[in-house]
Design a protein around this motif. Structure first.
Motif, PDB file in Angstrom:
ATOM      1  N   VAL A 143      21.169  36.579  39.969  1.00  0.00           N
ATOM      2  CA  VAL A 143      21.820  35.387  39.403  1.00  0.00           C
ATOM      3  C   VAL A 143      23.217  35.145  39.983  1.00  0.00           C
ATOM      4  O   VAL A 143      23.913  34.238  39.532  1.00  0.00           O
ATOM      5  N   LEU A 144      23.623  35.900  40.982  1.00  0.00           N
ATOM      6  CA  LEU A 144      24.962  35.719  41.537  1.00  0.00           C
ATOM      7  C   LEU A 144      25.094  34.537  42.500  1.00  0.00           C
ATOM      8  O   LEU A 144      26.133  33.852  42.485  1.00  0.00           O
ATOM      9  N   PRO A 145      24.112  34.245  43.357  1.00  0.00           N
ATOM     10  CA  PRO A 145      24.351  33.189  44.357  1.00  0.00           C
ATOM     11  C   PRO A 145      24.677  31.813  43.792  1.00  0.00           C
ATOM     12  O   PRO A 145      25.544  31.114  44.321  1.00  0.00           O
ATOM     13  N   VAL A 146      24.002  31.387  42.720  1.00  0.00           N
ATOM     14  CA  VAL A 146      24.198  30.024  42.222  1.00  0.00           C
ATOM     15  C   VAL A 146      25.385  29.945  41.265  1.00  0.00           C
ATOM     16  O   VAL A 146      26.396  29.295  41.556  1.00  0.00           O
ATOM     17  N   ALA A 147      25.301  30.602  40.115  1.00  0.00           N
ATOM     18  CA  ALA A 147      26.340  30.435  39.095  1.00  0.00           C
ATOM     19  C   ALA A 147      27.660  31.076  39.503  1.00  0.00           C
ATOM     20  O   ALA A 147      28.703  30.422  39.551  1.00  0.00           O
ATOM     21  N   ALA A 148      27.640  32.369  39.793  1.00  0.00           N
ATOM     22  CA  ALA A 148      28.881  33.048  40.147  1.00  0.00           C
ATOM     23  C   ALA A 148      29.421  32.540  41.481  1.00  0.00           C
ATOM     24  O   ALA A 148      30.633  32.430  41.673  1.00  0.00           O
ATOM     25  N   GLY A 149      28.509  32.214  42.411  1.00  0.00           N
ATOM     26  CA  GLY A 149      28.952  31.665  43.693  1.00  0.00           C
ATOM     27  C   GLY A 149      29.669  30.337  43.533  1.00  0.00           C
ATOM     28  O   GLY A 149      30.703  30.086  44.155  1.00  0.00           O
ATOM     29  N   THR A 150      29.132  29.464  42.682  1.00  0.00           N
ATOM     30  CA  THR A 150      29.788  28.186  42.408  1.00  0.00           C
ATOM     31  C   THR A 150      31.155  28.397  41.764  1.00  0.00           C
ATOM     32  O   THR A 150      32.141  27.741  42.115  1.00  0.00           O
ATOM     33  N   ALA A 151      31.212  29.325  40.802  1.00  0.00           N
ATOM     34  CA  ALA A 151      32.478  29.620  40.131  1.00  0.00           C
ATOM     35  C   ALA A 151      33.522  30.122  41.124  1.00  0.00           C
ATOM     36  O   ALA A 151      34.676  29.678  41.119  1.00  0.00           O
ATOM     37  N   HIS A 152      33.121  31.037  41.977  1.00  0.00           N
ATOM     38  CA  HIS A 152      34.035  31.579  42.994  1.00  0.00           C
ATOM     39  C   HIS A 152      34.564  30.473  43.896  1.00  0.00           C
ATOM     40  O   HIS A 152      35.771  30.376  44.164  1.00  0.00           O
ATOM     41  N   ASP A 153      33.659  29.613  44.365  1.00  0.00           N
ATOM     42  CA  ASP A 153      34.071  28.563  45.304  1.00  0.00           C
ATOM     43  C   ASP A 153      34.963  27.524  44.641  1.00  0.00           C
ATOM     44  O   ASP A 153      35.866  26.976  45.281  1.00  0.00           O
ATOM     45  N   ALA A 154      34.717  27.245  43.352  1.00  0.00           N
ATOM     46  CA  ALA A 154      35.582  26.307  42.629  1.00  0.00           C
ATOM     47  C   ALA A 154      37.007  26.842  42.545  1.00  0.00           C
ATOM     48  O   ALA A 154      37.985  26.112  42.798  1.00  0.00           O
ATOM     49  N   LEU A 155      37.147  28.113  42.214  1.00  0.00           N
ATOM     50  CA  LEU A 155      38.483  28.699  42.098  1.00  0.00           C
ATOM     51  C   LEU A 155      39.168  28.791  43.452  1.00  0.00           C
ATOM     52  O   LEU A 155      40.385  28.569  43.562  1.00  0.00           O
ATOM     53  N   THR A 156      38.413  29.094  44.491  1.00  0.00           N
ATOM     54  CA  THR A 156      38.986  29.148  45.831  1.00  0.00           C
ATOM     55  C   THR A 156      39.522  27.773  46.238  1.00  0.00           C
ATOM     56  O   THR A 156      40.616  27.651  46.801  1.00  0.00           O
ATOM     57  N   GLY A 157      38.739  26.729  45.925  1.00  0.00           N
ATOM     58  CA  GLY A 157      39.177  25.380  46.263  1.00  0.00           C
ATOM     59  C   GLY A 157      40.401  24.944  45.483  1.00  0.00           C
ATOM     60  O   GLY A 157      41.287  24.266  46.029  1.00  0.00           O
ATOM     61  N   LEU A 158      40.494  25.324  44.215  1.00  0.00           N
ATOM     62  CA  LEU A 158      41.659  24.950  43.407  1.00  0.00           C
ATOM     63  C   LEU A 158      42.909  25.723  43.821  1.00  0.00           C
ATOM     64  O   LEU A 158      44.033  25.201  43.735  1.00  0.00           O
ATOM     65  N   ASP A 159      42.724  26.989  44.224  1.00  0.00           N
ATOM     66  CA  ASP A 159      43.812  27.809  44.763  1.00  0.00           C
ATOM     67  C   ASP A 159      45.023  27.820  43.830  1.00  0.00           C
ATOM     68  O   ASP A 159      46.162  27.560  44.242  1.00  0.00           O
ATOM     69  N   LEU A 160      44.771  28.144  42.568  1.00  0.00           N
ATOM     70  CA  LEU A 160      45.840  28.162  41.575  1.00  0.00           C
ATOM     71  C   LEU A 160      46.610  29.482  41.633  1.00  0.00           C
ATOM     72  O   LEU A 160      46.022  30.544  41.830  1.00  0.00           O
ATOM     73  N   PRO A 161      47.926  29.437  41.437  1.00  0.00           N
ATOM     74  CA  PRO A 161      48.702  30.679  41.405  1.00  0.00           C
ATOM     75  C   PRO A 161      48.500  31.419  40.087  1.00  0.00           C
ATOM     76  O   PRO A 161      48.139  30.824  39.058  1.00  0.00           O
ATOM     77  N   VAL A 193      31.153  36.020  50.393  1.00  0.00           N
ATOM     78  CA  VAL A 193      31.318  35.690  48.974  1.00  0.00           C
ATOM     79  C   VAL A 193      30.369  36.522  48.120  1.00  0.00           C
ATOM     80  O   VAL A 193      30.762  37.090  47.094  1.00  0.00           O
ATOM     81  N   LEU A 194      29.107  36.616  48.533  1.00  0.00           N
ATOM     82  CA  LEU A 194      28.137  37.378  47.746  1.00  0.00           C
ATOM     83  C   LEU A 194      28.525  38.860  47.683  1.00  0.00           C
ATOM     84  O   LEU A 194      28.401  39.500  46.625  1.00  0.00           O
ATOM     85  N   ALA A 195      28.984  39.409  48.790  1.00  0.00           N
ATOM     86  CA  ALA A 195      29.391  40.809  48.809  1.00  0.00           C
ATOM     87  C   ALA A 195      30.564  41.050  47.864  1.00  0.00           C
ATOM     88  O   ALA A 195      30.620  42.076  47.163  1.00  0.00           O
ATOM     89  N   GLU A 196      31.507  40.114  47.822  1.00  0.00           N
ATOM     90  CA  GLU A 196      32.647  40.244  46.913  1.00  0.00           C
ATOM     91  C   GLU A 196      32.200  40.179  45.455  1.00  0.00           C
ATOM     92  O   GLU A 196      32.663  40.954  44.612  1.00  0.00           O
ATOM     93  N   LEU A 197      31.295  39.263  45.149  1.00  0.00           N
ATOM     94  CA  LEU A 197      30.794  39.159  43.771  1.00  0.00           C
ATOM     95  C   LEU A 197      30.059  40.429  43.359  1.00  0.00           C
ATOM     96  O   LEU A 197      30.244  40.929  42.240  1.00  0.00           O
ATOM     97  N   ALA A 198      29.237  40.959  44.248  1.00  0.00           N
ATOM     98  CA  ALA A 198      28.514  42.195  43.936  1.00  0.00           C
ATOM     99  C   ALA A 198      29.487  43.359  43.740  1.00  0.00           C
ATOM    100  O   ALA A 198      29.280  44.222  42.869  1.00  0.00           O
ATOM    101  N   ARG A 199      30.550  43.392  44.538  1.00  0.00           N
ATOM    102  CA  ARG A 199      31.564  44.446  44.386  1.00  0.00           C
ATOM    103  C   ARG A 199      32.202  44.360  43.003  1.00  0.00           C
ATOM    104  O   ARG A 199      32.414  45.389  42.338  1.00  0.00           O
TER     105      ARG A 199
END
Length: 301
Positions: free
Chosen positions: A119-137, A254-260
């Motif tokens: 279940v990591l590629p879709v949900a967690a992957g989307t979440a990761h990419d959203a935060l990367t794009g926002l790049d909030l401090p 991205v997937l490797a980071e989520l699995a870590r």
């Protein structure tokens, strides 16, 4: 082989078990013996005609399993590897064998189950990419609209790990879960802006929407800089409001980071229902109703 998919575009009445040829790994693809596959709202949208997928087609966009064959251009993988990743064209995972895009696949670490990895590629992957794009401090405040769903639960955890303050808009039934992940929950409905502002008296730096429609229009007013507005639920409206869709990375890194993070205990994929392959129809129906407390997985292997 026996697979689960749909025979015509439309409602669940068009879902069926299909007899299809075994797939062959193409260039840049792994052939994987599937142990587990994620069930997502996007599977329903594909059945309803999204992305132009022509029936009959096998559903399933993310899987975990064992590599049994390699296509050309798949350096870094070998037969016998335990992997997880996304299926090309967002279809084909609900079957004993599935093609997986090598550039959107990663090795499954020891200590991460195939059920969690699936279940990591879709949900967690989307979440990761959203935060990367926002790049909030660190210290910034993020509002997640629809925080109780699969992507929402992932994004609140990943945001907290980045040092963000998170306010999650969700149904009251999911508030205890959000608190567990370090999120301040507020309820949907009339007065939601007042509740969010009370929870974030210093202001809101960004909004990530998973609901769309009128709810998106309402929470968009929380951010003056609309470049800090994202939605994966209503692409036309978020563009009209000055925000953007989430730019997906879909990479091995991205997937490797989520699995870590899962292996280290920093991310809970929050799988709450594991369903046997024979009950694929019931699994998608549960997700389609939208009341699941966590992720749903088909156990196929």
């Amino acid at each position: 082989m026996r697979a689960y998919g749909f025979t015509a575009v439309g409602g669940p009445e068009h879902e069926a078990f299909l007899d299809v040829p075994e797939p062959v790994a193409g260039a840049g693809e792994l052939l994987v013996r599937v142990l587990a596959a994620g069930v997502n709202p996007g599977d329903r949208r594909l059945r309803e005609g999204a992305h132009g997928v022509e029936p009959p087609a096998v559903l399933g966009r993310e899987v975990a399993g064992t590599v049994v064959a390699l296509g050309p251009g798949t350096a870094g993988f070998a037969v016998g590897d335990e992997v997880f990743g996304g299926c090309p064209g967002m279809v084909g995972g609900w079957a004993p064998l599935a093609r997986v895009t090598a550039s959107f696949a990663a090795h499954r670490p020891v200590g991460v189950s195939s059920v969690d990895a699936a279940v990591l590629p879709v949900a967690a992957g989307t979440a990761h990419d959203a935060l990367t794009g926002l790049d909030l401090p660190a210290g910034a405040t993020l509002v997640v609209n629809g925080a109780g769903g699969g992507v929402g639960v992932a994004v609140v955890q990943l945001a907290a790990a980045r040092g963000l303050r998170v306010v999650g808009v969700a149904s009251p039934a999911k508030h205890d879960l959000l608190r567990r992940f370090g999120t301040v929950p507020v309820a949907y409905g009339t007065g939601v802006l007042d509740r969010v502002r009370a929870a974030a008296p210093s202001g809101v730096d960004a909004v990530f929407d998973l609901v769309g429609g009128a709810a998106l229009r309402t929470v968009a007013s929380l951010v003056g800089d609309r470049s800090r507005l994202r939605s994966v639920a209503d692409k036309p409206l978020v563009a009209e409001l000055g925000g953007a869709d989430v730019a997906r990375d879909r990479s091995t890194a991205v997937l490797a980071e989520l699995a870590r993070l899962v292996a280290a205990g920093g991310l809970d994929p929050h799988v709450t229902r594991v369903v046997g392959f024979d009950d694929a129809r019931a699994a998608l129906a549960a997700v389609e109703r939208g009341h699941e407390a966590g992720k749903v997985v088909l156990e196929i292997g």
